[in-house]
Design an enzyme around this catalytic site. Sequence first.
Site, PDB file in Angstrom:
ATOM      1  N   GLY A  30      53.333 -99.865  27.563  1.00 55.18           N
ATOM      2  CA  GLY A  30      52.287 -99.033  26.973  1.00 55.18           C
ATOM      3  C   GLY A  30      52.346 -97.575  27.366  1.00 55.18           C
ATOM      4  CB  CYS A 240      49.700-114.737  -2.002  1.00 57.22           C
ATOM      5  SG  CYS A 240      51.062-114.012  -2.929  1.00 57.22           S
ATOM      6  CB  CYS A 243      53.825-117.411  -2.122  1.00 56.48           C
ATOM      7  SG  CYS A 243      52.870-116.626  -0.818  1.00 56.48           S
ATOM      8  CB  CYS A 265      52.420-111.779   0.330  1.00 52.63           C
ATOM      9  SG  CYS A 265      51.993-113.482   0.665  1.00 52.63           S
ATOM     10  CB  CYS A 271      55.591-113.057  -0.864  1.00 53.51           C
ATOM     11  SG  CYS A 271      54.703-113.623  -2.317  1.00 53.51           S
TER      12      CYS A 271
END
Lengths: 281, 281
Positions: A30, A240, A243, A265, A271
Site C-alpha cells: 500500500g 446479463c 449470458c 456483463c 461473458c
Amino acid sequence: MKIEYNFAFFDEGSKREIRRATLKAIAIPGYQVPFASREMPIARGWGTGGLQLTLSLVGKEDILKVIDQGSDESVNAVNIKKLIALTTGIVVTDETTEATIIQSRHRIPETPLQEDQILVLQVPIPEPLRYYEPSEYETKKLHAEHEYSGAWLMLFEQIVNYGAMSTGADHPVMVHSRYVMAPSPIPRFDNPKLNQNKALILLGAGREKKVYAVPPYTKVASLDFADYPFRVETFQDKCCRLCGAKDVFLDELLNDITGEALYQCNDTSYCLQRMNGISKE
Amino acid sequence: MDDSERPVLAVRNINKQYGQGCVNCRGAKGEGLLKNYCPVCGTVYACRDISFEVYAGEILGIVGESGSGKSTMMECLYFDQEVSSGEAYIASYKGGETNVFEESSQQKRYIRNHLMGKVYQNPLMSLKMNFSSIGNIAEKLISAGNRNVGQMKVRGEELLEHVNIPVYRMKEAPKNFSGGMQQRVQIAKALSNNPPLLLLDEVTTGLDLSVQASVLDLIKSIQRQLKISMIIVSHDLGVIRMLADRTLVMLDGQVIEQGLTDQILEDPQHGYTQKLVQSLL
Ligand SMILES: Nc1ncnc2c1ncn2[C@@H]1O[C@H](COP(=O)(O)OP(=O)(O)OP(=O)(O)O)[C@@H](O)[C@H]1O
Ligand SMILES: [Mg+2]
Ligand SMILES: [Zn+2]
C-alpha cells in the site's frame, strides 16, 4: 528502415530500476514508491504506469491479457497489447484463466485470480488524500504518521451532501491495516476482490511516477463508518442479457427506441466464456 | 501535589530560535542581542525562557507588540513548530508528569486532538475552505477516532448552534462565510472534543469592531459555561482587559511582567507595560 528494439522495449537498466521499485512496493503493502517514469510511445494518462510495470515483468513464457473498462478489444487495450507483443513476441489472450499477466484499467476480472497470476492496474491519481491535501510533502507526512482523518472526512462530506458514500470508483482502502491506498478507478464492486486475493496486484501511475502493491493474501478493507458501512453497487435481480450472469458488474444500456434498460456483463471476456460454456453444454 | 491545584498547563523555559547562533549571541543570556535577534549572525530568538502556568477555568492573556514572540509560543504549544528547548506539562496527560515536547509525533497528535483546541488569526490555518462547515468540525472528531456519522452530525449541529451559526448553513463551505463567521466555525471545531485547554491567537484581529465584540462575547460565554481554560493572545490590551484573569506581558521574546490583569492595568511595573497601559487610557 526497421528499428530493432530491446526485448520488452526497455533497456535492461530501466527494467531493473522499475523492478527494484516494485520489490520495495511489495515489501511495504500500500505504500507509494517513487520511480523514474519513462517516456513511452503512448501518451501519459493512457496507462503508461501499468505498461512500464508490465514491460519490466514480462518474460518470454508469459501470456498477456489487457483490459480497458472491462473490454479486451478497446483501442487502448489493443494498442498496449500490440506494443508488448511486438517487442517481446509473447502470446496474448482474452481468457483470464490463461493469462499470467493481466494489465487492466477500471476493472478486476470477474473470474477469480490465481497465485501464479499478476494483475497490473493503471492508476491516474495514486494519492488517496490529494483532494484533501494538495501538497505532496504534507501527504507524505500524513501517511508516515498514519493520520488518515482526511480520507474519512472526504467520505463524510459525500454523506453530508448526497446522503451516502458516493464514490463511484476509486473508493479508498486500508491495506494491511497500515496504508490508505487509492485502488485505481475500479468500481466499488471490485474493492472486495482486493482483499486476500491470491494474485499479486501491482499498481502503476506513469504521470505521477508512483508504483504500489497489494501482495497475495493481504488484508484490504474499504473505508467506511459504523453507521454507513461500505457497500458495493447492487444490480438487484438484474442479470446479463447475453449470458445470464448475476452477481457481476453489469453495464446498463438504454434501448434508443423503446427507452428500455438492458443489462450486460461489463467483463466481456467473462461473458463470452460463459456463453461458450453454455452453448457447449 | 493535590490535583485541584495542579495547573492545567505548566510551561517551563520555552526557547525557540531561528538560526544557529554564533559566539556573539550564544553565550550569556540576551547579551549581544538587538531586541530579539543577533546583529552578527542574524539568528532570531523568538521565545526566550518563557515559563508560566494556566490553572483550571482561568483565562490567561498574553499581550505584547508585534514580533514579541506570542504566536511562536502558541505554535510551539500546539506542536505547529518544534521548540528549541523547554518543557510543558499537561495535567490531563499522563498525570502531568511528562514533558509533552519529548513525546512521539503520534502522541503529540493525540494531545492536539483530545486535549487542546486552537483558533488562529488566519482561519486558513485550521479550516478547509472547500469542505462543508460541519465537515470541518467533523475533521477534529474523526481525528480523535470517531467513525459514526450520525453522532458527528449531532455534535456538529450542537456546536454550530453554540457559536451562533444557523444549522441550515452547515453544508456551506467556510469560504462563503464572513470573517466573523469563519472565526465561529474555528471556535466550534476547536471545542469539538471538549478539550480542557483552548488556545486563541489574535482571533479578533482584522474583524470590524462590532463583529469583534460579538466574537469576544462568545468566547466569554463559552468560558463561563464550559469552565474551560484558555490562553488568549492579543496585541490589543483592550481585548486582554475584557477577557483575561491573569496576564503575561511579552517583549522581544521574553516575559517581562505577569500578574492579575487588574493589577497590571492599575500598577504596571515595567516601562514597556506602563506605555502600553497609558495608550489604552
Ligand atoms: N520562520 C521564521 N524564521 C525566522 N524568524 C521568524 C520566523 N517566524 C517568526 N520569526 C520571528 O520571530 C519573532 C516572533 O514572531 P511572532 O510571529 O511570534 O510574533 P508575534 O508576537 O506573534 O507578533 P504579531 O503581533 O505581529 O503577530 C519575530 O521577530 C519574527 O520575525
Ligand atoms: Mg502573532
Ligand atoms: Zn549570533
